[in-house]
Design a protein around this motif. Structure first.
Motif, mmCIF file in Angstrom:
data_model
loop_
_atom_site.group_PDB
_atom_site.id
_atom_site.type_symbol
_atom_site.label_atom_id
_atom_site.label_comp_id
_atom_site.label_asym_id
_atom_site.label_seq_id
_atom_site.Cartn_x
_atom_site.Cartn_y
_atom_site.Cartn_z
ATOM 1 N N ARG A 91 5.985 30.607 12.464
ATOM 2 C CA ARG A 91 4.707 30.091 12.944
ATOM 3 C C ARG A 91 4.730 29.731 14.413
ATOM 4 O O ARG A 91 3.709 29.722 15.077
ATOM 5 C CB ARG A 91 4.298 28.865 12.130
ATOM 6 C CG ARG A 91 3.934 29.243 10.721
ATOM 7 C CD ARG A 91 2.893 28.352 10.193
ATOM 8 N NE ARG A 91 3.355 26.967 10.167
ATOM 9 C CZ ARG A 91 2.752 26.022 9.484
ATOM 10 N NH1 ARG A 91 1.689 26.311 8.757
ATOM 11 N NH2 ARG A 91 3.195 24.792 9.480
ATOM 12 N N VAL A 112 6.715 34.413 18.414
ATOM 13 C CA VAL A 112 6.045 35.708 18.509
ATOM 14 C C VAL A 112 7.081 36.766 18.858
ATOM 15 O O VAL A 112 8.156 36.467 19.380
ATOM 16 C CB VAL A 112 4.959 35.727 19.617
ATOM 17 C CG1 VAL A 112 3.767 34.875 19.228
ATOM 18 C CG2 VAL A 112 5.532 35.288 20.954
ATOM 19 N N GLU A 157 7.010 31.484 25.568
ATOM 20 C CA GLU A 157 6.278 32.679 25.979
ATOM 21 C C GLU A 157 5.232 32.351 27.045
ATOM 22 O O GLU A 157 5.040 33.108 27.986
ATOM 23 C CB GLU A 157 5.593 33.296 24.744
ATOM 24 C CG GLU A 157 4.876 34.605 25.034
ATOM 25 C CD GLU A 157 3.674 34.812 24.131
ATOM 26 O OE1 GLU A 157 3.259 33.845 23.460
ATOM 27 O OE2 GLU A 157 3.151 35.932 24.108
ATOM 28 N N ARG A 158 4.559 31.209 26.873
ATOM 29 C CA ARG A 158 3.490 30.825 27.798
ATOM 30 C C ARG A 158 3.975 30.761 29.229
ATOM 31 O O ARG A 158 3.261 31.125 30.163
ATOM 32 C CB ARG A 158 2.940 29.448 27.424
ATOM 33 C CG ARG A 158 2.268 29.432 26.106
ATOM 34 C CD ARG A 158 1.604 28.129 25.786
ATOM 35 N NE ARG A 158 2.318 26.923 26.164
ATOM 36 C CZ ARG A 158 2.410 25.845 25.374
ATOM 37 N NH1 ARG A 158 1.877 25.867 24.158
ATOM 38 N NH2 ARG A 158 3.025 24.778 25.805
ATOM 39 N N ARG A 210 -6.073 4.097 18.070
ATOM 40 C CA ARG A 210 -6.854 3.848 19.280
ATOM 41 C C ARG A 210 -8.326 3.694 18.952
ATOM 42 O O ARG A 210 -9.002 2.802 19.461
ATOM 43 C CB ARG A 210 -6.673 5.005 20.277
ATOM 44 C CG ARG A 210 -5.533 4.812 21.260
ATOM 45 C CD ARG A 210 -5.614 5.812 22.417
ATOM 46 N NE ARG A 210 -5.689 7.185 21.938
ATOM 47 C CZ ARG A 210 -4.645 7.940 21.588
ATOM 48 N NH1 ARG A 210 -3.424 7.434 21.678
ATOM 49 N NH2 ARG A 210 -4.812 9.166 21.165
ATOM 50 N N PRO A 252 2.153 38.812 16.271
ATOM 51 C CA PRO A 252 2.462 37.694 15.361
ATOM 52 C C PRO A 252 3.549 38.063 14.357
ATOM 53 O O PRO A 252 3.739 39.238 14.048
ATOM 54 C CB PRO A 252 1.140 37.454 14.644
ATOM 55 C CG PRO A 252 0.453 38.770 14.668
ATOM 56 C CD PRO A 252 0.867 39.433 15.951
ATOM 57 N N LEU A 253 4.226 37.053 13.851
ATOM 58 C CA LEU A 253 5.327 37.253 12.908
ATOM 59 C C LEU A 253 5.036 36.533 11.604
ATOM 60 O O LEU A 253 4.360 35.498 11.588
ATOM 61 C CB LEU A 253 6.624 36.697 13.500
ATOM 62 C CG LEU A 253 7.026 37.306 14.834
ATOM 63 C CD1 LEU A 253 8.195 36.541 15.433
ATOM 64 C CD2 LEU A 253 7.366 38.777 14.675
ATOM 65 N N ARG A 296 1.535 21.555 13.082
ATOM 66 C CA ARG A 296 1.472 22.600 14.085
ATOM 67 C C ARG A 296 1.224 22.064 15.487
ATOM 68 O O ARG A 296 1.737 22.583 16.456
ATOM 69 C CB ARG A 296 0.322 23.567 13.778
ATOM 70 C CG ARG A 296 0.485 24.265 12.444
ATOM 71 C CD ARG A 296 -0.457 25.419 12.362
ATOM 72 N NE ARG A 296 0.067 26.522 13.155
ATOM 73 C CZ ARG A 296 -0.565 27.664 13.386
ATOM 74 N NH1 ARG A 296 -1.774 27.844 12.922
ATOM 75 N NH2 ARG A 296 -0.029 28.609 14.103
ATOM 76 N N SER A 297 0.393 21.049 15.572
ATOM 77 C CA SER A 297 -0.064 20.639 16.895
ATOM 78 C C SER A 297 0.970 19.757 17.589
ATOM 79 O O SER A 297 0.921 19.563 18.782
ATOM 80 C CB SER A 297 -1.405 19.918 16.796
ATOM 81 O OG SER A 297 -1.316 18.901 15.851
ATOM 82 N N GLU A 347 6.521 30.429 21.016
ATOM 83 C CA GLU A 347 5.243 30.540 21.711
ATOM 84 C C GLU A 347 5.198 29.643 22.950
ATOM 85 O O GLU A 347 4.619 30.008 23.964
ATOM 86 C CB GLU A 347 4.100 30.145 20.780
ATOM 87 C CG GLU A 347 3.708 31.253 19.826
ATOM 88 C CD GLU A 347 2.314 31.036 19.274
ATOM 89 O OE1 GLU A 347 1.978 29.881 18.973
ATOM 90 O OE2 GLU A 347 1.565 32.014 19.152
ATOM 91 N N SER A 348 5.808 28.474 22.843
ATOM 92 C CA SER A 348 5.747 27.553 23.973
ATOM 93 C C SER A 348 6.601 28.071 25.135
ATOM 94 O O SER A 348 6.368 27.733 26.297
ATOM 95 C CB SER A 348 6.206 26.159 23.547
ATOM 96 O OG SER A 348 7.508 26.240 23.011
#
Lengths: 288, 288, 288, 288, 288, 288
Positions: C214, C217, C263-264, C167, C282-283, C88-89, C260-261
């Motif tokens: 995920r 939206v 939408e921001r 690191r 949400p979907l 996700r990240s 979502e990215s």
């Protein structure tokens, strides 16, 4: 002001989620038995599921969530408002079963004459044997972990949802003595108080709506106008879909609420039938 | 590139949820103080809420989330962008209160002349007594668990949301010395940098939209056309509802965004007024 | 009936969430390797990601979720149905990298001639050096925590997503020897069985729809009719928006599915362009 | 009755163990800050190590266990009774060090002129720079996790025992600004009260005896009478051994108290010298 | 300087306790694979038990603690210094057994011809079948939780100490393919280095002494002089007791080291024989 | 073979420690109710303390450890072998007290006529009121967390050791209805079986010896021969000390077993009286 009894333990997280969907914010601190709620008319108190019906009957609380099994075991004289089907992974009710070790010679309840049976549900188990006209030596109360005692006594009566704990302990089911589902119950006097009853009925409506929504999703899709009738025929008849025009007049938007277990089979069929742009979204409440 | 300070600890989970609704994916590993985020323009750093305003003031970070209480306690010269009302279970701000043991003879701040007061908020507490012209012996810094020290010194100044910790320790509130809510704050220099300010304003907009959505739901329903006006009159006036035609022309579809606390009362009334097919669904963001 | 292999460990929670969005309720008890699921046609079994492709190849399970890396390391002859991008990240695939201590004199793979390399991916690493024509002394199998062994041997080959573990251990990357993403794989024989293949294709469709949702939206907004074209031009072209009339004929309702990215960045622009009443929700699934 | 302040946190378990060896049974419940003890003359209270010297100075408690570092940082006017060397794995005192990122250009304290330094020990750090005549921009208070801030500011002052946390964060030590050991401290007035002082001296004696015993063992062995002198010469001279006759007159039993770190080297040598039947046993207290 | 490999995981706590009794203080932080130790000549590194013999063979570490099973599975060419019998609750060695589901038709190894066997110990298992001249289809590597795979393949080879995990999974043992105990092993080159060997021998002596002490206690008692011979005859002959005079010349003090399992039976007999003042005390080390 | 019932829960760790000192190694896995033990004549089973006396009476187990309170509440006809005083921090027995909220108007048991009392000990509480001739409305069974129900009903009967839970809930004690200590109990029939009784008596002896040792230490010291009589007079008379000669004939070695609570006061006095070289060591067992 209503005093509401909630079950402590494994259902706790589900309860917070249920009230959340119903529109209430709960704050449960681990140390406290008095969860906060953002409705000044409700005061929440946590109990063990086993004792809630007693405190509802005594009027210590007005309303509570507990199992049918413990209402009966406690012989509690309370008003049952409605069912609240908590369990997510299975829709079957919990069963209390009479079980013996796989290797035991006991095959039927009658073989337990003069035996010791160990259970959390002493009264219900005793009645079961009385009704069958079987005279056992003792029905001994068990404080949890009943399944590990099956090899120490003659038989146990324990709760099971999927049977996995019984299998893990190598036990064989002889009979089912009771099935049970979760209930919302009220103190009789509170139920007869019009103001309290109004509040309780609203609460029941919201909780049932929240419960129903857990198994359902909203489904939106773009349907070619020419195959609209065919597609509508594929949708579950239960609730009528919303059909809206789209910019491109060859297509219409269709929206419907469906069970998740239906959606799983429906979506691939819709795709094959030419539907596009399918999205499904989660619901908080589904009422009426 | 913005450096963003987030509060470590009890708000952490809420912060991830808030950023998630706002449209950002955070990944917080337990060991790291540098959560990942899927926006290359943001670098996240976790601090204790108590120190964030200091690091914002110093320019170590550009923007941070912290409480009004610690901005004031630290005398930090920072730009306050907006409030971010985190708390879910209660809408009241946190209060810092002057408290004494239930059994203490102290009744008012003046009784604390020459006393020892124990608090995490030394500077704010000292100012409070100075403003009242009361000369205390000492305001002693407390590293947490201040409430257990109430019986060791003369009084404490501690934070409380619901008062439950004070009650559990049998303390009596003498006065409220400060109320506090969560704030989004910026370093003054960063705020004056147009590019950074643009990014910070967008972030504030998204976070506020996400915050607002937590208390609201989308509500859809089928309304008999003949009672449409009556039903619309029941809906909160704040945001105008969307009314769409349905296949059956005797009915229309109505959709509206409402507060959850309003929805709880509204839904039963709508049912009684003949509305059917009510569903509510969760929201990520509600803006403007 | 399909036997489905799911990866145990860090992906477990994501897997439950993914199946939940796809429309299946999983119940994972901590003790059991056989999660429950509310579809009688599926039987779930948990394995370590490292071994799933072996059991799929052997036909012990019909279908499984695992990484491309372990399919290759195990040389498993299986059918790859599709990718399932879990992470996700970050959207980048995981990388297996050749790394040495920051202070090491080793600069390139060739410097490792006659060296000892430690890794979980022995076969892949050996092939990598063979392909380069470099003869190392030994590729030693490492049971986890490979990064702490970097200073005990000459180099390691370890997996990294963000590089943070490297690191933290002060390691320097020499080369990337493989990139890997999550795959849904099937046993070849099961894939050739029409009934099983139909079920597997449906499952793949639902899981991919859940995966896609995920990152997305649903966005609804009220747009002044006069600026509709301008606003539509701002929306991503990928999926056509739904435009519906509103009671006030000067406004129209627009609904669209966006990343979502996206939408921001989009929402603040829409606000500046005069759009009002923006909500996002949400979907669960986005298909086709 | 003595009020005793004990440090909460990482030393807690060691403290219980230490009092246990000293002859007191403590019962610490996780929720309570007031551990029970089986001596009616003592009342225990848990504080953060950082604040104990303040409360001892104020007379809120009579006696406390804390570090020399925090006594100095708080400028507390208290009586230091004795050292209590807690640390088991190393006998070296804790060090507060000035550290910078490995890659920083800062080489000596003077390079920090006009810099920001972050530390839990603000006063001590400020004095350090004043004494060196170096004018820094700010010494900023850090609420824990100071090492992760090293790359946000110019330098940090942090505590280290083994240096491992510094290494893990890739920091370089510039200077040691203070060393610190654990101290038993008393309120000055309590120390001048003969009854309290008597009790405090006894407590110090027992705690020191318990502390000494942690590093020592009792060693018993059978020694050939003919080599007794040679063996006695091998034993540490610190405490004279007990020599007792055995049934077999060619052998004597020797018993001695030794440091564990000595015993490790001694035992193999004794074996080589012909000693037999060596046993070592744990000690609770070693006094005088 | 010796590099010492310790097994990570379930033996970890026992290892700390063992080194503690042997006279070394270890400090294991959860995050670190490099425990601290208060002996500058030793550097500790934690590995999985499965890989230790490989790293000892490679010379990455000089000495390590691991199981005989993994030394053989890895075909590691190392020097075995001694056994270290860790297990406290049972003195029996661990067994690797060939097991099948209770309900399986497989009765003997020969029935597994052409079968799939799942195990962590692939090489050892393959050799076992080769030695029996049985040709299996595949010996598949299992990453833990092997017992749950027994019903997915034809048989498993898994480790068992008490058989409880096999019983819980309803498995039946067909054969034992290997028994294993814990070993202290050395790299061959290090063992041939006199200085390293000296240190390793001392370490082995101390660890074995510590191990022996875990099962033993020191026993002291007062014996009537007249029944001394009778009492001495009751004591285990293994180590000669110490007999000392007492003030009252009718009594003597007797001290002896005995196994705890012997003490349990001995003490009641001694009481019945007129012995008084029996105390037993714990031991750290028992050597020679 | 004896079946031994051990109490699950808060006493579990103490039980393992007690059996360990008594000379038995227990292995308790978290999942299992059947701990392992290194004595083939014993089979251990864990129960809730509340039910042990029932299973001892039924002969399901031969011997068990439980409280006097539950023996009485269950009206169990069992043989009480001896007390086993578990509690370390206090020597007082547990008390079951009748308690009301601090602010309640109830002052004495008689004020509870027609009231509801909530307790885990229904039978004992009912008898208490019957004996006083007070007719209450109901004694309601409480499944734990009884103290939080005090404000929901009229009074509670709950267990307390130190009173801290009552204080934390602001409750006031009205009366003590029972005191209770831990007991070792046997089934009557097993007790009359000579072989079982012999084994149970030995077990009781060892457990009592282990229990006694927890409060005691061995104390060794060097005493100037000239002050021997004076020193001996200072020692507790209970057990006679061992006096042995030392190499230096002006000194003698004295060894004695004392209570830890005595040792705390004794050691400082001995030091002042010229005794040197004091050490104390822990004990496993003290018998007779």
């Amino acid at each position: 002001m209503l005093r509401v009894g909630l079950p402590k333990g494994s259902l706790q997280e589900s309860t917070v989620d249920l009230f959340d969907r119903a529109g209430f914010k709960l704050s449960i601190s681990q140390r406290s038995y008095f969860p906060g709620i953002d409705d000044p008319d409700l005061q929440l108190i946590m109990f063990r599921a086993q004792e809630i019906s007693r405190y509802v009957e005594d009027g210590v609380i007005d309303i509570g969530i507990t199992g049918y099994d413990w209402i009966k075991e406690n012989d509690s004289n309370v008003h049952q408002i409605c069912e609240l089907a908590y369990s997510r992974s299975t829709s079957a009710p919990a069963r209390w079963v009479l079980a013996v070790p796989e290797e035991s010679s006991i095959e039927k309840p009658q073989d337990l004459a003069d035996g010791i049976i160990c259970t959390e549900l002493v009264r219900t188990t005793s009645r079961y044997f009385e009704n069958l006209g079987i005279s056992v030596k003792k029905v001994e109360f068990s404080w949890g972990a009943t399944e590990v005692k099956a090899r120490l006594v003659d038989a146990i009566v324990d709760i099971t949802e999927t049977g996995s704990s019984l299998r893990a302990n190598n036990l064989r089911i002889i009979d089912t003595i009771m099935t049970s589902t979760t209930r919302l119950i009220a103190n009789n006097q509170s139920w007869n108080d019009p103001a309290k009853r109004h509040k309780m009925e609203d609460l029941a409506l919201l909780l049932q709506g929240a419960m129903a929504a857990r198994e359902k999703v909203g489904l939106k899709m773009n349907v070619p106008r020419e195959s609209l009738d065919q597609i509508l025929a594929m949708l579950p008849a239960e609730r009528s879909p919303t059909v809206s025009p789209l910019a491109d007049s060859k297509w219409v938007a269709v929206e419907v609420i469906v069970e998740e277990s239906v959606e799983r089979d429906l979506v691939p069929k819709l795709i094959r039938a030419g539907v596009t742009g399918i999205i499904s979204y989660p619901l908080n409440k589904v009422i009426a």
